[in-house]
Design an enzyme around this catalytic site. Structure first.
Site, short mmCIF file in Angstrom:
data_model
loop_
_atom_site.label_atom_id
_atom_site.label_comp_id
_atom_site.label_asym_id
_atom_site.label_seq_id
_atom_site.Cartn_x
_atom_site.Cartn_y
_atom_site.Cartn_z
CG HIS A 112 -0.16 -0.14 2.69
ND1 HIS A 112 -0.46 -1.07 3.73
CD2 HIS A 112 1.17 0.09 2.83
CE1 HIS A 112 0.00 -0.69 4.81
NE2 HIS A 112 0.75 0.14 4.27
CG HIS A 166 0.54 4.36 7.71
ND1 HIS A 166 -0.50 3.87 7.36
CD2 HIS A 166 1.43 3.71 7.60
CE1 HIS A 166 0.17 2.59 6.19
NE2 HIS A 166 1.46 2.15 6.38
CG HIS A 192 8.80 -1.71 3.39
ND1 HIS A 192 7.83 -2.73 3.22
CD2 HIS A 192 8.32 -0.32 3.67
CE1 HIS A 192 6.97 -1.84 4.21
NE2 HIS A 192 6.89 -0.78 4.42
CD GLU A 194 3.11 -1.32 6.35
OE1 GLU A 194 2.43 -0.16 6.88
OE2 GLU A 194 3.29 -1.94 5.30
FE LIG Z 1 2.66 0.75 5.68
#
Ligand SMILES: [Fe+2]
Length: 279
Positions: free
Chosen positions: A12, A59, A192, A239
């Site tokens: 996302h 977030h 990431h 995530e």
């Molecule tokens: Fe994210």
């Protein structure tokens, strides 16, 4: 009765929203990622889900470090997006299904999950980008039940806990008396890391192992500790727990209908996975 038809998992990253706004879907950099959704579009048109249960992480738009629920379930009739500061357009609102939300909430609490119930909830790019990827042009017509899992602030829920949360949500949906075709979405990942010495870290071997094992042996993945997941996938690669929650909703046996893996999108390994519930 409600029926779970399958699940979609997708990255996302905010820059996807920028690429969509600038119509870069066919640029050489972006094309391998966006083409990964062609089959998802075909599947959605064929299967016609009535509602989507979406596992994502907030977030900072809705929850911040001062109040961070481990698990939060939306029970609103509408979910708004707001400017998050990424330079991406604010998405149109997404309808909710409060009756299904409350059914899931009641079942989760009965299953001893101590959740936060949100009768108002903003949704950020972790919801709006996957929705726009699945229904380009914001052409979605189905409501959602958003479920937010903390991936931001320690202590973090374990992979096992997220898989079991998904299983509880799956049981709740399967006992819902209305005839609904329900799809499940898990957003985020794959490997990431955005900051620190390991910024830009990507681990293709680990990602592909996760995409493989999530199909037939999610229990094996659930044995990984959150610290090991962060070590192998990066701080934000955590995530992946949202993908496991999605998988938990589905049956023990699923069919992998489609998979796409592409490096990099921004500084993230981008994964897309479509699983269909087997009988
Ligand atoms: Fe994210």
């Amino acid at each position: 009765m409600a029926q779970i038809i399958g699940g979609v998992a997708t990255t996302h990253v905010p820059s996807i929203g920028k690429a969509i706004a600038e119509q870069k879907q066919n640029d050489p950099y972006w094309k391998p990622f966006f083409r990964g959704f062609d089959y998802v579009h075909y599947w959605l048109a064929r299967e016609k889900p009535d509602v989507a249960v979406v596992f994502s992480n907030d977030h900072g738009l809705n929850f911040f470090l001062d109040k961070m629920p481990t698990f939060a379930v939306g029970a609103a009739s509408e979910y708004r997006n707001q400017d998050e500061g990424w330079g991406i357009p604010v998405s149109r609102s997404i309808a909710g299904d409060p009756a299904l939300s409350w059914h899931i909430i009641n079942n989760l609490v009965a299953d001893e999950f101590d959740i936060t119930t949100c009768q108002e909830m903003l949704v950020d790019h972790a919801v709006t980008i996957p929705m726009t990827l699945m229904w380009p042009g914001e052409k979605w017509t189905i409501p959602i039940v958003p479920i937010s899992i903390n991936t931001v602030q320690h202590p973090l829920p374990s992979l096992k806990r997220c898989l079991n949360l998904g299983r509880s949500v799956g049981r709740a949906i399967s006992s819902y008396p209305q005839d609904l075709r329900v799809m499940i979405v898990g957003t985020g990942g794959l490997s990431h890391q955005l900051d620190g010495k390991r910024a830009g870290f990507i681990n293709k071997t680990f990602d592909l192992m996760c995409m493989d094992k999530i199909v037939d042996s999610p229990e094996e993945l659930a044995k990984i500790s959150t610290h090991d997941l962060i070590r192998e996938a990066g701080a934000q690669g955590l995530e992946f727990i949202l993908w496991l929650a999605m998988r938990g909703c589905l049956n023990g046996k699923v069919k992998r209908l489609h998979q796409n893996y592409h490096i990099p999108i921004s500084n993230t390994a981008a994964g897309t996975l479509l699983l269909e519930n087997a009988a």
